[in-house]
Enzyme design. Structure first.
Site, PDB file in Angstrom:
ATOM      1  N   GLY A 108      48.368  55.423  -3.840  1.00  0.00           N
ATOM      2  CA  GLY A 108      48.648  55.058  -2.457  1.00  0.00           C
ATOM      3  C   GLY A 108      50.104  55.265  -2.089  1.00  0.00           C
ATOM      4  O   GLY A 108      50.944  55.637  -2.914  1.00  0.00           O
ATOM      5  N   LYS A 131      59.761  57.807   4.423  1.00  0.00           N
ATOM      6  CA  LYS A 131      59.692  57.735   2.965  1.00  0.00           C
ATOM      7  C   LYS A 131      60.932  57.017   2.459  1.00  0.00           C
ATOM      8  O   LYS A 131      62.050  57.503   2.631  1.00  0.00           O
ATOM      9  CB  LYS A 131      59.604  59.139   2.362  1.00  0.00           C
ATOM     10  N   ARG A 194      59.502  62.291   7.556  1.00  0.00           N
ATOM     11  CA  ARG A 194      58.688  63.480   7.307  1.00  0.00           C
ATOM     12  C   ARG A 194      57.693  63.679   8.455  1.00  0.00           C
ATOM     13  O   ARG A 194      57.220  62.717   9.064  1.00  0.00           O
ATOM     14  CB  ARG A 194      57.934  63.343   5.986  1.00  0.00           C
ATOM     15  N   ASP A 274      47.089  63.860  -6.247  1.00  0.00           N
ATOM     16  CA  ASP A 274      47.584  63.059  -5.132  1.00  0.00           C
ATOM     17  C   ASP A 274      48.764  63.720  -4.436  1.00  0.00           C
ATOM     18  O   ASP A 274      49.246  63.205  -3.415  1.00  0.00           O
ATOM     19  CB  ASP A 274      47.965  61.647  -5.599  1.00  0.00           C
TER      20      ASP A 274
END
Length: 512
Positions: A108, A131, A194, A274
């Site tokens: 996650g 982030k 981002r 991921d």
């Protein structure tokens, strides 16, 4: 659309929401609590106020921000996580995945927050993500922070890859703070903003499949199809199975992505499932590297002790990851033959895409039967002495351009090799093949696909060192070169030159 504060009443001590004029939608958050956890960014201490580190005006224009956003103290606070943005609905998303080929279970967004989706100037929807904005339920004992070093690397790489024509997430900005963050040593905090049409990963599908939450899996797949792959609903291919068609479309985009990576000499470093985008974008810039000397076995990630993600292995790893995605989608596809056919789109498309890009690098605008052996011979030549990858291709382009003018720059190319006999034999073979092309067109193509500037680790390291001393000029100067990597940029020959001796001591790992 200037940046102003919202004057809505608020609780004492709570920062005023920042209004940007962006039109928010937040469709992924509307899928519900099985997919996301709603939470606000964690503010950095007031004793360590934020400051701008790097800004991409191009991404600001893409989003539709007002021209003055680069000087807005309010937006600086919001993009550091110190104030909310009006219209945003911050969430952390849950996913799982395979890391270094081993099932890792639930992962996650451990240090990322999806602020929501906005209507861009030219796109139907762009997700904005912070982030490094603090701990989430998926941080797995981490602090949820990012450091200045890794944030600058991601910011620059995102914009550099875009300028090279490689599918990628983008980066609006980096903000920094003197707030301490402990990694191997004590570093300082930073946040990257981002931007991408979607940050959905293979791991999002793996998460629900692994838990046998098939209803949630179907909702996610339907969301992705309806938002990003609507043609999968109407195709006659794969017996009209929309989920198999989705897998095939992702396989195709992944093939295109990997061909771009290999041709430009990009090593991702941590191709876990991921970290694989459902849209075929380069996602999560951690221990990446652009090749210096051409070494097919190069391992850029110091944490990759087995070399799983070595440069030459990237294409096969992508195929492996697509099989993991196929396994996750099997409860929806329900036909192994269809699923395998969809994944095999990658095997069919990748070599074609790679040949296309290498022919362009060689200036071969037509296709002939002996082109593949020539491409292979070129790479063997480079591997023989670990010739600098970017400089070789740029000098080859300049040699062809000089030949059009009746000159020659073959000696500058020859100087890259200690043993010149294999090079001379190769050059004769190459020029014979090139003589069958329109050489002015070839030269133009080569100079437009073989960059003069790439984001070498040592260039990034120089910018990082200056930024640590509160000098952001290195980030801005490097960004300007990387935004136009095929231009000559007189006065910046050093940045296009060979790596200094100290560059070989730079180590990048999963914490980079």
């Amino acid at each position: 659309m200037s940046t102003v504060l919202d004057t809505t009443a608020q609780a004492p001590g709570v920062p005023a929401p920042v209004r940007t004029g962006l039109r928010w939608n937040n469709r992924y958050a509307q899928l519900g609590p099985a997919y996301v956890t709603a939470l606000a960014p964690q503010s950095l201490p007031a004793t360590h106020p934020p400051y701008w580190v790097g800004q991409s005006r191009a991404v600001g224009d893409w989003l539709g921000l007002a021209p003055d956003w680069t000087t807005s103290e309010d937006l600086l606070a919001a993009l550091t996580g110190n104030a909310p943005l009006v219209g945003s609905a911050p969430v952390a998303t849950v996913y799982s995945g395979h890391q270094f080929g081993v099932w890792a279970g639930q992962l996650g967004d451990g240090r990322a927050l999806l602020l929501g989706e906005v209507q861009g100037e030219t796109d139907s929807g762009l997700e904005i993500q912070l982030k490094g904005a603090g701990r989430t339920p998926y941080s797995r004992m981490g602090d949820g922070r990012a450091v200045l070093r890794s944030s600058i690397r991601e910011f620059l790489a995102s914009e550099a890859m875009h300028a090279l024509g490689v599918p990628t997430t983008r980066a609006l900005c980096v903000t920094g703070s003197d707030a301490p963050v402990r990694r191997e040593t004590v570093e300082t905090a930073a946040v990257v903003t981002r931007v991408a049409p979607s940050f959905i990963r293979f791991g999002h599908f793996e998460h629900f499949a692994s838990r046998e939450q098939f209803d949630e899996l179907r909702v996610l797949a339907d969301y992705v199809i309806d938002r990003y792959y609507p043609e999968c609903r109407t195709t006659d291919a794969y017996q009209g199975n929309a989920y198999a068609a989705l897998l095939a479309a992702v396989s195709e985009r992944t093939a295109v992505l990997l061909a771009h990576w290999q041709a430009v000499g990009f090593c991702h470093g941590v191709m876990n499932t991921d970290n694989m985008s459902i849209l075929g974008l380069t996602l999560d810039y951690g221990p990446y590297q652009f090749l210096d000397g051409y070494d097919p076995g190069h391992i850029c990630n110091h944490s990759d002790t087995q070399g799983r993600y070595a440069y030459a292995r990237q294409p096969n790893v992508a195929y492996w990851n697509l099989h993991a995605l196929a396994q996750a989608l099997m409860p929806l596809i329900e036909d192994e033959t269809l699923a395998q056919a969809a994944v095999d789109v990658y095997r069919e498309r990748f070599p074609l895409e790679l040949d296309l890009r290498y022919r362009a690098k060689l200036g071969l605008r037509t296709e002939q039967a002996d082109d593949r052996p020539l491409l292979e011979a070129t790479l063997r030549l480079l591997a023989g002495e670990r010739t600098d990858y970017t400089i070789f291709w740029r000098r080859l382009s300049q040699h062809v351009a000089a030949s059009v003018r009746g000159a020659s720059e073959a000696q500058a190319l020859r100087d890259l090799f200690i043993d010149t006999a294999p090079f001379d034999a190769w050059l004769g073979r190459y020029e014979t093949r090139l003589s069958q092309e329109n050489q002015p067109d070839s030269a133009h193509t080569m100079l437009s696909v073989n960059p003069k500037f790439v984001l070498r680790n040592w260039l990034g390291e120089q910018a990082i060192r200056r930024a640590r001393e509160q000098d952001q000029s290195g980030v801005a100067r490097l960004l300007a070169l990387l935004e136009r990597p095929h231009d000559e940029h007189p006065g910046h020959e050093a940045e296009a030159g060979f790596p200094p001796d100290w560059a070989s001591s730079i180590e990048i790992s999963c914490s980079s």
